[in-house]
Scaffold this motif. Structure first.
Motif, mmCIF file in Angstrom:
data_model
loop_
_atom_site.group_PDB
_atom_site.id
_atom_site.type_symbol
_atom_site.label_atom_id
_atom_site.label_comp_id
_atom_site.label_asym_id
_atom_site.label_seq_id
_atom_site.Cartn_x
_atom_site.Cartn_y
_atom_site.Cartn_z
ATOM 1 N N ILE A 132 0.802 -1.007 -0.038
ATOM 2 C CA ILE A 132 -0.014 -0.028 0.037
ATOM 3 C C ILE A 132 0.951 1.247 0.065
ATOM 4 C CG2 ILE A 132 -1.761 1.156 1.182
ATOM 5 C CD1 ILE A 132 -3.158 -1.170 2.043
ATOM 6 N N GLN A 133 1.942 1.099 0.516
ATOM 7 C CA GLN A 133 3.092 2.433 0.772
ATOM 8 C C GLN A 133 3.535 2.640 -0.690
ATOM 9 O OE1 GLN A 133 3.943 3.454 3.893
ATOM 10 N NE2 GLN A 133 4.318 5.169 2.616
ATOM 11 N N LEU A 134 3.920 1.434 -1.467
ATOM 12 C CA LEU A 134 4.207 1.710 -2.712
ATOM 13 C C LEU A 134 3.090 2.232 -3.754
ATOM 14 C CD1 LEU A 134 5.798 -1.704 -3.759
ATOM 15 C CD2 LEU A 134 6.901 0.517 -3.787
ATOM 16 N N GLU B 289 2.916 6.323 -5.871
ATOM 17 C CA GLU B 289 2.535 6.379 -7.141
ATOM 18 C C GLU B 289 1.290 7.096 -7.443
ATOM 19 O OE1 GLU B 289 2.946 2.404 -8.824
ATOM 20 O OE2 GLU B 289 5.067 2.329 -8.249
ATOM 21 N N GLU B 290 0.419 7.096 -6.704
ATOM 22 C CA GLU B 290 -0.933 7.612 -6.763
ATOM 23 C C GLU B 290 -0.783 9.161 -6.883
ATOM 24 O OE1 GLU B 290 -3.660 5.820 -7.425
ATOM 25 O OE2 GLU B 290 -4.349 8.027 -8.062
ATOM 26 N N LYS B 291 -1.584 9.827 -7.957
ATOM 27 C CA LYS B 291 -1.603 11.022 -8.288
ATOM 28 C C LYS B 291 -2.909 11.650 -7.736
ATOM 29 C CE LYS B 291 2.422 11.568 -10.392
ATOM 30 N NZ LYS B 291 2.831 10.213 -10.436
ATOM 31 N N ASP B 292 -3.904 11.065 -7.928
ATOM 32 C CA ASP B 292 -5.183 11.364 -7.467
ATOM 33 C C ASP B 292 -5.313 11.619 -6.080
ATOM 34 O OD1 ASP B 292 -7.811 11.866 -7.075
ATOM 35 O OD2 ASP B 292 -8.529 10.089 -8.298
ATOM 36 N N PRO B 293 -5.618 12.874 -5.543
ATOM 37 C CA PRO B 293 -5.508 13.336 -4.411
ATOM 38 C C PRO B 293 -6.635 12.446 -3.458
ATOM 39 C CG PRO B 293 -6.480 15.196 -5.658
ATOM 40 C CD PRO B 293 -5.879 14.207 -6.425
ATOM 41 N N ILE C 175 -6.143 5.737 0.410
ATOM 42 C CA ILE C 175 -4.855 4.985 0.541
ATOM 43 C C ILE C 175 -4.230 5.571 2.018
ATOM 44 C CG2 ILE C 175 -2.616 4.620 -0.157
ATOM 45 C CD1 ILE C 175 -3.417 4.744 -3.082
ATOM 46 N N GLY C 176 -4.320 6.540 2.248
ATOM 47 C CA GLY C 176 -3.737 6.804 3.607
ATOM 48 C C GLY C 176 -4.506 6.268 4.777
ATOM 49 N N ILE C 177 -5.804 6.417 4.593
ATOM 50 C CA ILE C 177 -6.742 5.860 5.679
ATOM 51 C C ILE C 177 -6.562 4.466 5.821
ATOM 52 C CG2 ILE C 177 -9.140 5.447 6.343
ATOM 53 C CD1 ILE C 177 -10.054 7.903 4.936
#
Ligand code: ADP
Ligand code: MG
Length: 243
Positions: free
Chosen positions: A36-38, A42-46, A52-54
């Protein structure tokens, strides 16, 4: 009596079982967190970043619960062995040093060699949980002192901090599952584990604490091992008082 034995046996089984389950879950969590860290990097969409942060912080919290419960848990049941307590405490101080430094906590020790008989990993866990609490009670710095005393039939380990301290109500709730004053950052499981482990060693935990001044946990352990040897005690620590 028969019932009591049966209960004890069941407790034993449950604790071994949960230790191995904890271990397996932890492995899975570590793997999931990595991937998930990876993704997050790579994720651009805020919006997706937020989700992902949650997910990451939920995983982090689950990991914390297992850590407090049994970090050192091994899948296989551990053998009972002779544990050199001075050495164990010295190792734990090392493990705790980064956290202590982060909190500007100065760690002092005043130890002598003595041994007890038990499962190393669980004893380690119990002591670590208590020492970690002491550091966490000093977010703005302070002094953690780990010392020992010898009495006629038992040894005493003292974990003393100059931190937040506790009132009567808090002291009464110590060791109860899920009692925490740390909100999302706490699990309320650390001391429950510690109290159970010490109890299984026929030991006892006593607390002195004063709000705003600090806390002293006393762990009493019966003298068991034959190979105890007293050596000269470090002179660099003054036996301190909380009050
Ligand atoms: P957690 O650390 O996750 O909150 P614990 O079972 O380890 O759970 O501790 C339970 C509670 O006991 C803590 O939230 C804190 O309120 C209190 N406590 C334990 N040790 C100390 C200490 N050394 N000083 C002050 N409070 C403490
Ligand atoms: Mg804790």
């Amino acid at each position: 009596l028969k019932n009591e034995l049966l209960e004890m046996e069941k407790m034993e089984m449950v604790s071994h079982l949960s230790a191995s389950v904890a271990h397996e879950i932890r492995n899975g969590l570590t793997g999931a967190k990595g991937f998930i860290q990876l993704l997050k990097e790579e994720e651009k969409d805020p919006q997706k970043q937020k989700y992902i942060g949650i997910a990451l912080s939920e995983l982090e919290r689950s990991d914390m619960i297992i850590r407090d419960f049994l970090t050192f848990a091994k899948p296989a049941p551990e053998k009972v062995e002779v544990i050199p307590v001075e050495q164990l405490l010295t190792e734990l101080i090392e493990i705790l040093n980064p956290l202590a430094r982060m909190n500007s906590v100065e760690v002092k020790k005043n130890l002598f060699p003595f041994s007890i008989i038990g499962e190393r990993r669980v004893v380690q866990q119990a002591l670590l949980n208590m020492m970690k609490n002491a550091v966490e009670a000093m977010p703005n710095g302070g002094k953690l002192t780990i010392s020992m005393k010898q009495h006629k039939n038992h040894y005493e380990i003292v974990i003393q901090d100059t931190g937040l301290g506790m009132d009567e109500v808090q002291i009464k709730r110590l060791g109860k599952p899920y009692f925490t004053t740390k909100g999302q950052k706490g699990t309320g499981l650390g001391l429950m584990v510690a109290y159970r482990v010490i109890q299984q060693l026929n030991g006892q935990i006593k607390v002195n604490s004063e709000k705003g001044k600090g806390t002293r946990f006393h762990i009493y352990l019966p003298c068991t091992a034959e190979n105890d040897e007293l050596s000269t005690v470090d002179q660099n620590v003054q036996p301190g008082k909380v009050h």
